[in-house]
Design a protein around this motif. Structure first.
Motif, PDB file in Angstrom:
ATOM      1  N   PRO A  87     -38.434 -36.814 -34.440  1.00  0.00           N
ATOM      2  CA  PRO A  87     -37.444 -35.609 -34.230  1.00  0.00           C
ATOM      3  C   PRO A  87     -37.855 -34.335 -34.961  1.00  0.00           C
ATOM      4  CG  PRO A  87     -36.406 -37.757 -34.822  1.00  0.00           C
ATOM      5  CD  PRO A  87     -37.816 -37.862 -35.415  1.00  0.00           C
ATOM      6  N   ALA A  88     -38.322 -34.386 -36.056  1.00  0.00           N
ATOM      7  CA  ALA A  88     -38.700 -33.244 -36.723  1.00  0.00           C
ATOM      8  C   ALA A  88     -39.914 -32.501 -35.987  1.00  0.00           C
ATOM      9  CB  ALA A  88     -39.191 -33.140 -38.161  1.00  0.00           C
ATOM     10  N   THR A  89     -40.808 -33.148 -35.335  1.00  0.00           N
ATOM     11  CA  THR A  89     -42.085 -32.537 -34.678  1.00  0.00           C
ATOM     12  C   THR A  89     -41.833 -32.089 -33.555  1.00  0.00           C
ATOM     13  OG1 THR A  89     -43.296 -33.982 -36.353  1.00  0.00           O
ATOM     14  CG2 THR A  89     -44.304 -33.004 -34.286  1.00  0.00           C
ATOM     15  N   TYR A  90     -41.246 -32.841 -32.554  1.00  0.00           N
ATOM     16  CA  TYR A  90     -41.109 -32.670 -31.283  1.00  0.00           C
ATOM     17  C   TYR A  90     -39.707 -32.246 -30.825  1.00  0.00           C
ATOM     18  CZ  TYR A  90     -45.213 -35.551 -30.996  1.00  0.00           C
ATOM     19  OH  TYR A  90     -46.495 -36.278 -31.571  1.00  0.00           O
ATOM     20  N   LYS A  91     -39.490 -30.794 -31.080  1.00  0.00           N
ATOM     21  CA  LYS A  91     -38.220 -30.258 -30.690  1.00  0.00           C
ATOM     22  C   LYS A  91     -38.570 -28.909 -30.136  1.00  0.00           C
ATOM     23  CE  LYS A  91     -38.066 -28.547 -35.456  1.00  0.00           C
ATOM     24  NZ  LYS A  91     -37.446 -28.879 -36.637  1.00  0.00           N
ATOM     25  N   ASP A  92     -37.298 -28.368 -29.335  1.00  0.00           N
ATOM     26  CA  ASP A  92     -37.762 -27.090 -28.697  1.00  0.00           C
ATOM     27  C   ASP A  92     -37.678 -25.997 -29.569  1.00  0.00           C
ATOM     28  OD1 ASP A  92     -36.153 -24.550 -27.314  1.00  0.00           O
ATOM     29  OD2 ASP A  92     -37.005 -25.837 -25.614  1.00  0.00           O
ATOM     30  N   ALA A  93     -38.748 -25.293 -29.238  1.00  0.00           N
ATOM     31  CA  ALA A  93     -39.067 -24.212 -30.289  1.00  0.00           C
ATOM     32  C   ALA A  93     -37.822 -23.015 -30.559  1.00  0.00           C
ATOM     33  CB  ALA A  93     -40.091 -23.310 -29.863  1.00  0.00           C
ATOM     34  N   LYS A  94     -36.967 -23.024 -29.629  1.00  0.00           N
ATOM     35  CA  LYS A  94     -35.845 -22.144 -29.365  1.00  0.00           C
ATOM     36  C   LYS A  94     -34.654 -22.735 -29.934  1.00  0.00           C
ATOM     37  CE  LYS A  94     -37.677 -18.857 -25.884  1.00  0.00           C
ATOM     38  NZ  LYS A  94     -37.476 -18.331 -24.561  1.00  0.00           N
ATOM     39  N   THR A  95     -34.238 -23.673 -29.212  1.00  0.00           N
ATOM     40  CA  THR A  95     -32.852 -24.650 -29.581  1.00  0.00           C
ATOM     41  C   THR A  95     -33.075 -25.393 -30.720  1.00  0.00           C
ATOM     42  OG1 THR A  95     -33.510 -26.496 -28.036  1.00  0.00           O
ATOM     43  CG2 THR A  95     -32.390 -24.513 -27.150  1.00  0.00           C
ATOM     44  N   LYS A  96     -34.471 -25.821 -30.946  1.00  0.00           N
ATOM     45  CA  LYS A  96     -34.498 -26.951 -32.220  1.00  0.00           C
ATOM     46  C   LYS A  96     -33.949 -28.134 -32.046  1.00  0.00           C
ATOM     47  CE  LYS A  96     -36.150 -23.508 -34.577  1.00  0.00           C
ATOM     48  NZ  LYS A  96     -37.603 -23.219 -34.864  1.00  0.00           N
ATOM     49  N   PRO A 126     -34.505 -32.127 -30.268  1.00  0.00           N
ATOM     50  CA  PRO A 126     -35.280 -32.946 -29.929  1.00  0.00           C
ATOM     51  C   PRO A 126     -35.954 -33.168 -28.623  1.00  0.00           C
ATOM     52  CG  PRO A 126     -33.964 -33.723 -31.790  1.00  0.00           C
ATOM     53  CD  PRO A 126     -33.204 -32.507 -31.166  1.00  0.00           C
ATOM     54  N   CYS A 127     -37.063 -33.185 -28.351  1.00  0.00           N
ATOM     55  CA  CYS A 127     -37.665 -33.395 -26.822  1.00  0.00           C
ATOM     56  C   CYS A 127     -37.252 -34.590 -26.353  1.00  0.00           C
ATOM     57  CB  CYS A 127     -38.943 -32.724 -26.744  1.00  0.00           C
ATOM     58  SG  CYS A 127     -39.365 -31.360 -27.271  1.00  0.00           S
ATOM     59  N   PHE A 128     -36.728 -35.629 -27.092  1.00  0.00           N
ATOM     60  CA  PHE A 128     -36.278 -36.746 -26.494  1.00  0.00           C
ATOM     61  C   PHE A 128     -34.949 -37.321 -27.186  1.00  0.00           C
ATOM     62  CE2 PHE A 128     -39.928 -37.070 -29.679  1.00  0.00           C
ATOM     63  CZ  PHE A 128     -39.218 -37.717 -30.747  1.00  0.00           C
ATOM     64  N   SER A 129     -34.386 -38.368 -26.664  1.00  0.00           N
ATOM     65  CA  SER A 129     -33.118 -38.764 -26.964  1.00  0.00           C
ATOM     66  C   SER A 129     -33.408 -40.106 -28.011  1.00  0.00           C
ATOM     67  CB  SER A 129     -32.363 -39.252 -25.782  1.00  0.00           C
ATOM     68  OG  SER A 129     -32.974 -40.483 -25.413  1.00  0.00           O
ATOM     69  N   GLN A 130     -32.475 -40.515 -28.551  1.00  0.00           N
ATOM     70  CA  GLN A 130     -32.568 -41.593 -29.582  1.00  0.00           C
ATOM     71  C   GLN A 130     -32.913 -42.887 -28.762  1.00  0.00           C
ATOM     72  OE1 GLN A 130     -32.371 -41.700 -32.941  1.00  0.00           O
ATOM     73  NE2 GLN A 130     -33.162 -43.681 -32.717  1.00  0.00           N
ATOM     74  N   CYS A 131     -32.574 -43.083 -27.406  1.00  0.00           N
ATOM     75  CA  CYS A 131     -32.953 -44.032 -26.484  1.00  0.00           C
ATOM     76  C   CYS A 131     -34.552 -43.905 -26.329  1.00  0.00           C
ATOM     77  CB  CYS A 131     -32.282 -44.027 -25.397  1.00  0.00           C
ATOM     78  SG  CYS A 131     -32.855 -45.346 -24.212  1.00  0.00           S
ATOM     79  N   ASP A 132     -34.870 -42.679 -26.242  1.00  0.00           N
ATOM     80  CA  ASP A 132     -36.514 -42.382 -26.116  1.00  0.00           C
ATOM     81  C   ASP A 132     -37.199 -42.909 -27.312  1.00  0.00           C
ATOM     82  OD1 ASP A 132     -36.291 -41.497 -23.462  1.00  0.00           O
ATOM     83  OD2 ASP A 132     -35.691 -39.376 -24.330  1.00  0.00           O
ATOM     84  N   LEU A 133     -36.575 -42.461 -28.494  1.00  0.00           N
ATOM     85  CA  LEU A 133     -37.222 -42.915 -29.704  1.00  0.00           C
ATOM     86  C   LEU A 133     -37.235 -44.215 -29.919  1.00  0.00           C
ATOM     87  CD1 LEU A 133     -38.488 -41.785 -32.374  1.00  0.00           C
ATOM     88  CD2 LEU A 133     -36.097 -41.305 -33.054  1.00  0.00           C
ATOM     89  N   CYS A 151     -40.489 -46.290 -30.588  1.00  0.00           N
ATOM     90  CA  CYS A 151     -40.959 -47.423 -31.813  1.00  0.00           C
ATOM     91  C   CYS A 151     -41.170 -48.861 -31.410  1.00  0.00           C
ATOM     92  CB  CYS A 151     -39.724 -47.316 -32.731  1.00  0.00           C
ATOM     93  SG  CYS A 151     -39.415 -45.853 -33.538  1.00  0.00           S
ATOM     94  N   GLN A 152     -40.365 -49.384 -30.281  1.00  0.00           N
ATOM     95  CA  GLN A 152     -40.673 -50.653 -29.848  1.00  0.00           C
ATOM     96  C   GLN A 152     -41.980 -50.991 -29.225  1.00  0.00           C
ATOM     97  OE1 GLN A 152     -37.580 -51.336 -27.100  1.00  0.00           O
ATOM     98  NE2 GLN A 152     -36.023 -51.299 -28.359  1.00  0.00           N
ATOM     99  N   THR A 192     -54.368 -30.852 -20.448  1.00  0.00           N
ATOM    100  CA  THR A 192     -53.012 -30.838 -20.954  1.00  0.00           C
ATOM    101  C   THR A 192     -52.462 -32.109 -20.076  1.00  0.00           C
ATOM    102  OG1 THR A 192     -52.334 -29.562 -19.096  1.00  0.00           O
ATOM    103  CG2 THR A 192     -52.874 -28.266 -21.037  1.00  0.00           C
ATOM    104  N   HIS A 193     -51.561 -32.609 -20.683  1.00  0.00           N
ATOM    105  CA  HIS A 193     -51.026 -33.809 -20.159  1.00  0.00           C
ATOM    106  C   HIS A 193     -49.187 -33.586 -20.315  1.00  0.00           C
ATOM    107  CE1 HIS A 193     -54.539 -36.000 -20.785  1.00  0.00           C
ATOM    108  NE2 HIS A 193     -54.792 -35.448 -21.939  1.00  0.00           N
ATOM    109  N   ALA A 194     -48.681 -34.135 -19.233  1.00  0.00           N
ATOM    110  CA  ALA A 194     -47.371 -33.977 -19.144  1.00  0.00           C
ATOM    111  C   ALA A 194     -46.598 -34.882 -19.856  1.00  0.00           C
ATOM    112  CB  ALA A 194     -46.648 -33.424 -17.697  1.00  0.00           C
ATOM    113  N   LYS A 195     -45.463 -34.777 -20.566  1.00  0.00           N
ATOM    114  CA  LYS A 195     -44.984 -35.890 -21.215  1.00  0.00           C
ATOM    115  C   LYS A 195     -43.336 -35.825 -20.808  1.00  0.00           C
ATOM    116  CE  LYS A 195     -48.142 -37.337 -23.967  1.00  0.00           C
ATOM    117  NZ  LYS A 195     -48.804 -38.642 -23.976  1.00  0.00           N
ATOM    118  N   ILE A 196     -42.990 -36.732 -20.000  1.00  0.00           N
ATOM    119  CA  ILE A 196     -41.518 -36.873 -19.137  1.00  0.00           C
ATOM    120  C   ILE A 196     -40.615 -37.580 -20.178  1.00  0.00           C
ATOM    121  CG2 ILE A 196     -40.111 -37.376 -17.344  1.00  0.00           C
ATOM    122  CD1 ILE A 196     -42.747 -37.100 -15.736  1.00  0.00           C
ATOM    123  N   THR A 197     -39.279 -37.164 -20.533  1.00  0.00           N
ATOM    124  CA  THR A 197     -38.640 -37.939 -21.431  1.00  0.00           C
ATOM    125  C   THR A 197     -37.103 -37.777 -20.789  1.00  0.00           C
ATOM    126  OG1 THR A 197     -37.945 -36.199 -22.920  1.00  0.00           O
ATOM    127  CG2 THR A 197     -39.824 -37.179 -23.567  1.00  0.00           C
TER     128      THR A 197
END
Length: 220
Positions: A44-53, A55-62, A66-67, A172-177
């Motif tokens: 969550p600290a690494t993958y976040k929007d540069a402007k809004t801060k 996270p680029c994914f939800s807790q469900c994504d995380l 992890c699973q 480049t690779h697109a990541k969809i969350t």
């Protein structure tokens, strides 16, 4: 001079009793829980929007990340004959504070993960994990090139890898969350032997084969 002997433990001199004990070692099955905890903190600290801060994914994504990671790492660590992957953990006083994974590939080894808990960043844990992965690539995977993927909004990460002789490619690779789409940039180090030597010198370490040790005391 680079040694072609087996990768061993990277650790500080035992005489540095007043300094935190830093150790890089190969992961085992007992490290999986700590690795998942590191992911839960660092992602969550690494993958976040540069402007809004945000996270680029939800807790469900995380949770799903992890699973999947836990399943993948268990398969690797329980398979003692696996010689295509290596997972390392960074420890401070036997506490796991970071980890890295590198995978053998036909063209270039792939640095799949390298994360350190925020509290321990800036103290060479990441450098030592990278050093371990470079040595694995050079002497066991027989690859002089290492590639990786970094989120395009991770400016600090991009600068770090550039400092260690990686450069961005046009791939480049697109990541969809569930929170949207973000882009990963592929970077490559085409001269891993030189990058390995440079990092050794920066850390004031010498490669004596099984163990990489400090040339002299250095403030960590």
């Amino acid at each position: 001079m680079l040694s072609q002997t087996t990768l061993g433990i990277f650790s500080q001199s035992k005489t540095a009793q007043l300094k935190p004990k830093i150790q890089i070692r190969k992961a085992n099955e007992n490290d999986i829980k700590d690795i998942i905890n590191i992911v839960n903190v660092t992602f969550p600290a690494t993958y976040k929007d540069a402007k809004t801060k945000k996270p680029c994914f939800s807790q469900c994504d995380l949770d799903r990340i992890c699973q999947d990671l836990e399943k993948d790492y268990r398969n690797i660590l329980f398979n003692k004959l696996d010689n295509h992957h290596a997972i390392f953990v960074a420890c401070d006083h036997e506490k796991s504070v970071g980890f890295a994974k590198i995978t053998k590939d036909d063209k270039a080894s792939f640095l799949d993960k390298l994360y350190v808990l925020p509290k321990f960043q800036g103290h060479n844990y990441g450098n030592l994990l990278l050093l371990a992965c470079m040595k694995k690539s050079l002497f066991e995977f027989d690859s002089n090139q290492i590639r990786l993927e970094v989120w395009d909004g991770n400016a600090a990460g991009i600068r770090y890898y550039e400092k260690n002789q990686f450069h961005s490619t046009t791939i480049t690779h697109a990541k969809i969350t569930s929170e949207g789409v973000f882009k990963g940039i592929e970077m490559i180090c085409e001269e891993a032997p030189a990058a390995y030597d440079k990092l050794l010198n920066y850390l004031h370490f010498k490669d004596s084969g099984n163990v990489i040790t400090p040339v002299n005391e250095r403030k960590w």
